[in-house]
Design a protein around this motif. Structure first.
Motif, PDB file in Angstrom:
ATOM      1  N   GLN A 147       0.701  -1.299   0.011  1.00 21.23           N
ATOM      2  CA  GLN A 147      -0.094   0.045  -0.025  1.00 21.23           C
ATOM      3  C   GLN A 147       0.914   1.280   0.033  1.00 21.23           C
ATOM      4  O   GLN A 147       0.579   2.213  -0.865  1.00 21.23           O
ATOM      5  CB  GLN A 147      -1.152  -0.109   1.136  1.00 21.23           C
ATOM      6  CG  GLN A 147      -2.116  -1.099   1.175  1.00 21.23           C
ATOM      7  CD  GLN A 147      -2.726  -1.056   2.595  1.00 21.23           C
ATOM      8  OE1 GLN A 147      -2.364  -0.711   3.667  1.00 21.23           O
ATOM      9  NE2 GLN A 147      -3.992  -1.808   2.357  1.00 21.23           N
ATOM     10  N   HIS A 148       1.933   1.316   0.505  1.00 20.51           N
ATOM     11  CA  HIS A 148       2.860   2.500   0.853  1.00 20.51           C
ATOM     12  C   HIS A 148       3.460   2.748  -0.638  1.00 20.51           C
ATOM     13  O   HIS A 148       3.849   3.765  -0.949  1.00 20.51           O
ATOM     14  CB  HIS A 148       4.147   2.263   1.919  1.00 20.51           C
ATOM     15  CG  HIS A 148       3.491   1.944   3.247  1.00 20.51           C
ATOM     16  ND1 HIS A 148       2.657   3.065   3.894  1.00 20.51           N
ATOM     17  CD2 HIS A 148       3.411   1.136   4.075  1.00 20.51           C
ATOM     18  CE1 HIS A 148       2.383   2.652   5.067  1.00 20.51           C
ATOM     19  NE2 HIS A 148       2.666   1.333   5.363  1.00 20.51           N
ATOM     20  N   ILE A 149       3.889   1.632  -1.286  1.00 18.40           N
ATOM     21  CA  ILE A 149       4.155   1.935  -2.598  1.00 18.40           C
ATOM     22  C   ILE A 149       3.266   2.373  -3.573  1.00 18.40           C
ATOM     23  O   ILE A 149       3.873   3.384  -4.451  1.00 18.40           O
ATOM     24  CB  ILE A 149       4.918   0.538  -3.238  1.00 18.40           C
ATOM     25  CG1 ILE A 149       5.880  -0.077  -2.229  1.00 18.40           C
ATOM     26  CG2 ILE A 149       5.297   0.629  -4.605  1.00 18.40           C
ATOM     27  CD1 ILE A 149       6.664  -1.331  -2.669  1.00 18.40           C
ATOM     28  N   LEU A 150       2.011   2.038  -3.474  1.00 11.54           N
ATOM     29  CA  LEU A 150       1.196   2.545  -4.446  1.00 11.54           C
ATOM     30  C   LEU A 150       0.796   4.145  -4.126  1.00 11.54           C
ATOM     31  O   LEU A 150       0.415   5.068  -4.830  1.00 11.54           O
ATOM     32  CB  LEU A 150      -0.295   1.800  -4.360  1.00 11.54           C
ATOM     33  CG  LEU A 150      -0.163   0.588  -4.916  1.00 11.54           C
ATOM     34  CD1 LEU A 150      -1.335  -0.260  -4.858  1.00 11.54           C
ATOM     35  CD2 LEU A 150       0.088   0.501  -6.364  1.00 11.54           C
ATOM     36  N   VAL A 151       0.874   4.376  -2.658  1.00 14.21           N
ATOM     37  CA  VAL A 151       0.445   6.025  -2.341  1.00 14.21           C
ATOM     38  C   VAL A 151       1.724   6.757  -2.882  1.00 14.21           C
ATOM     39  O   VAL A 151       1.513   7.518  -3.157  1.00 14.21           O
ATOM     40  CB  VAL A 151       0.291   5.742  -0.750  1.00 14.21           C
ATOM     41  CG1 VAL A 151       0.420   7.248  -0.112  1.00 14.21           C
ATOM     42  CG2 VAL A 151      -1.119   5.189  -0.442  1.00 14.21           C
ATOM     43  N   GLY A 152       2.908   6.056  -2.635  1.00 10.87           N
ATOM     44  CA  GLY A 152       4.090   6.699  -3.286  1.00 10.87           C
ATOM     45  C   GLY A 152       4.101   6.978  -4.772  1.00 10.87           C
ATOM     46  O   GLY A 152       4.358   8.048  -5.104  1.00 10.87           O
ATOM     47  N   VAL A 153       3.709   6.148  -5.189  1.00 11.05           N
ATOM     48  CA  VAL A 153       3.515   6.283  -6.900  1.00 11.05           C
ATOM     49  C   VAL A 153       2.587   7.409  -7.139  1.00 11.05           C
ATOM     50  O   VAL A 153       2.712   8.083  -7.870  1.00 11.05           O
ATOM     51  CB  VAL A 153       3.281   4.947  -7.430  1.00 11.05           C
ATOM     52  CG1 VAL A 153       2.792   5.035  -9.115  1.00 11.05           C
ATOM     53  CG2 VAL A 153       4.347   3.932  -7.353  1.00 11.05           C
ATOM     54  N   ALA A 154       1.428   7.417  -6.607  1.00  9.36           N
ATOM     55  CA  ALA A 154       0.272   8.247  -6.762  1.00  9.36           C
ATOM     56  C   ALA A 154       0.744   9.563  -6.361  1.00  9.36           C
ATOM     57  O   ALA A 154       0.523  10.613  -7.112  1.00  9.36           O
ATOM     58  CB  ALA A 154      -0.758   8.122  -6.002  1.00  9.36           C
ATOM     59  N   VAL A 155       1.376   9.878  -5.008  1.00  8.23           N
ATOM     60  CA  VAL A 155       1.866  10.998  -4.767  1.00  8.23           C
ATOM     61  C   VAL A 155       3.057  11.474  -5.895  1.00  8.23           C
ATOM     62  O   VAL A 155       3.124  12.731  -6.114  1.00  8.23           O
ATOM     63  CB  VAL A 155       2.364  11.120  -3.052  1.00  8.23           C
ATOM     64  CG1 VAL A 155       3.158  12.178  -2.954  1.00  8.23           C
ATOM     65  CG2 VAL A 155       1.250  10.915  -2.486  1.00  8.23           C
ATOM     66  N   GLY A 156       3.723  10.630  -6.117  1.00 12.36           N
ATOM     67  CA  GLY A 156       5.011  11.060  -6.984  1.00 12.36           C
ATOM     68  C   GLY A 156       4.339  11.717  -8.375  1.00 12.36           C
ATOM     69  O   GLY A 156       4.825  12.606  -8.888  1.00 12.36           O
ATOM     70  N   CYS A 157       3.290  10.950  -8.902  1.00  6.77           N
ATOM     71  CA  CYS A 157       2.655  11.438 -10.124  1.00  6.77           C
ATOM     72  C   CYS A 157       2.193  12.661 -10.048  1.00  6.77           C
ATOM     73  O   CYS A 157       2.364  13.600 -10.973  1.00  6.77           O
ATOM     74  CB  CYS A 157       1.850  10.251 -10.564  1.00  6.77           C
ATOM     75  SG  CYS A 157       2.404   8.687 -11.248  1.00  6.77           S
ATOM     76  N   ALA A 158       1.383  12.968  -8.969  1.00  3.52           N
ATOM     77  CA  ALA A 158       0.695  14.305  -8.707  1.00  3.52           C
ATOM     78  C   ALA A 158       1.884  15.360  -8.530  1.00  3.52           C
ATOM     79  O   ALA A 158       1.524  16.377  -9.105  1.00  3.52           O
ATOM     80  CB  ALA A 158      -0.022  14.276  -7.287  1.00  3.52           C
ATOM     81  N   ALA A 159       2.909  14.934  -7.959  1.00  3.70           N
ATOM     82  CA  ALA A 159       3.956  15.977  -7.814  1.00  3.70           C
ATOM     83  C   ALA A 159       4.496  16.180  -9.169  1.00  3.70           C
ATOM     84  O   ALA A 159       5.024  17.436  -9.506  1.00  3.70           O
ATOM     85  CB  ALA A 159       4.968  15.401  -6.681  1.00  3.70           C
ATOM     86  N   PHE A 160       4.779  15.303  -9.827  1.00  3.79           N
ATOM     87  CA  PHE A 160       5.099  15.357 -11.013  1.00  3.79           C
ATOM     88  C   PHE A 160       4.539  16.492 -12.182  1.00  3.79           C
ATOM     89  O   PHE A 160       5.155  17.284 -12.780  1.00  3.79           O
ATOM     90  CB  PHE A 160       5.656  14.060 -11.796  1.00  3.79           C
ATOM     91  CG  PHE A 160       5.954  14.197 -13.622  1.00  3.79           C
ATOM     92  CD1 PHE A 160       7.132  14.516 -13.809  1.00  3.79           C
ATOM     93  CD2 PHE A 160       4.769  14.195 -14.403  1.00  3.79           C
ATOM     94  CE1 PHE A 160       7.417  14.551 -15.004  1.00  3.79           C
ATOM     95  CE2 PHE A 160       5.438  13.921 -15.813  1.00  3.79           C
ATOM     96  CZ  PHE A 160       6.531  14.516 -16.010  1.00  3.79           C
ATOM     97  N   PHE A 161       3.282  16.227 -12.233  1.00  2.00           N
ATOM     98  CA  PHE A 161       2.329  17.059 -12.918  1.00  2.00           C
ATOM     99  C   PHE A 161       2.203  18.283 -12.460  1.00  2.00           C
ATOM    100  O   PHE A 161       2.011  19.151 -13.298  1.00  2.00           O
ATOM    101  CB  PHE A 161       0.864  16.402 -13.201  1.00  2.00           C
ATOM    102  CG  PHE A 161       1.019  15.195 -13.996  1.00  2.00           C
ATOM    103  CD1 PHE A 161       1.079  15.388 -15.534  1.00  2.00           C
ATOM    104  CD2 PHE A 161       0.989  13.925 -13.698  1.00  2.00           C
ATOM    105  CE1 PHE A 161       1.357  14.339 -16.388  1.00  2.00           C
ATOM    106  CE2 PHE A 161       0.980  12.793 -14.609  1.00  2.00           C
ATOM    107  CZ  PHE A 161       1.291  12.975 -16.063  1.00  2.00           C
ATOM    108  N   ILE A 162       2.142  18.632 -11.168  1.00  6.02           N
ATOM    109  CA  ILE A 162       2.124  19.763 -10.497  1.00  6.02           C
ATOM    110  C   ILE A 162       3.456  20.565 -10.795  1.00  6.02           C
ATOM    111  O   ILE A 162       3.530  21.794 -11.219  1.00  6.02           O
ATOM    112  CB  ILE A 162       1.755  19.809  -9.177  1.00  6.02           C
ATOM    113  CG1 ILE A 162       0.326  19.353  -9.011  1.00  6.02           C
ATOM    114  CG2 ILE A 162       2.230  21.010  -8.453  1.00  6.02           C
ATOM    115  CD1 ILE A 162       0.108  19.203  -7.483  1.00  6.02           C
ATOM    116  N   GLY A 163       4.525  20.058 -10.721  1.00  8.06           N
ATOM    117  CA  GLY A 163       5.893  20.458 -11.042  1.00  8.06           C
ATOM    118  C   GLY A 163       6.081  20.925 -12.544  1.00  8.06           C
ATOM    119  O   GLY A 163       6.469  21.811 -12.818  1.00  8.06           O
ATOM    120  N   ARG A 164       5.544  19.956 -13.439  1.00 12.74           N
ATOM    121  CA  ARG A 164       5.414  20.279 -14.843  1.00 12.74           C
ATOM    122  C   ARG A 164       4.576  21.460 -15.238  1.00 12.74           C
ATOM    123  O   ARG A 164       4.947  22.495 -15.905  1.00 12.74           O
ATOM    124  CB  ARG A 164       5.189  19.170 -15.723  1.00 12.74           C
ATOM    125  CG  ARG A 164       5.183  19.247 -16.955  1.00 12.74           C
ATOM    126  CD  ARG A 164       4.604  17.900 -17.950  1.00 12.74           C
ATOM    127  NE  ARG A 164       3.333  18.042 -17.868  1.00 12.74           N
ATOM    128  CZ  ARG A 164       2.732  17.506 -18.820  1.00 12.74           C
ATOM    129  NH1 ARG A 164       3.224  16.441 -19.561  1.00 12.74           N
ATOM    130  NH2 ARG A 164       1.438  17.345 -18.840  1.00 12.74           N
TER     131      ARG A 164
END
Length: 58
Positions: free
Chosen positions: A2-19
């Motif tokens: 679960q922690h890995i999936l949450v980390g991937v979701a947060v990472g994707c969101a951070a990537f698109f916000i940063g972009r």
């Protein structure tokens, strides 16, 4: 797992916000209101149609 999936979701969101922030900093003239429309200028013809709800008859 679960922690890995949450980390991937947060990472994707951070990537698109940063972009989006990166693009805004590079080209500030191309900024819009973010509403998905062609611009923030209101259309004068948009005020002609005013929908109303039908009257409720029991």
């Amino acid at each position: 797992m679960q922690h890995i999936l949450v980390g991937v979701a947060v990472g994707c969101a951070a990537f698109f916000i940063g972009r989006r922030l990166w693009r805004a900093m590079r080209h500030p003239a191309n900024l819009s209101c973010g509403c998905g429309c062609s611009g923030c200028v209101p259309d004068p013809d948009a005020t002609k149609y005013k929908p109303s709800l039908p009257m409720y008859k029991p």
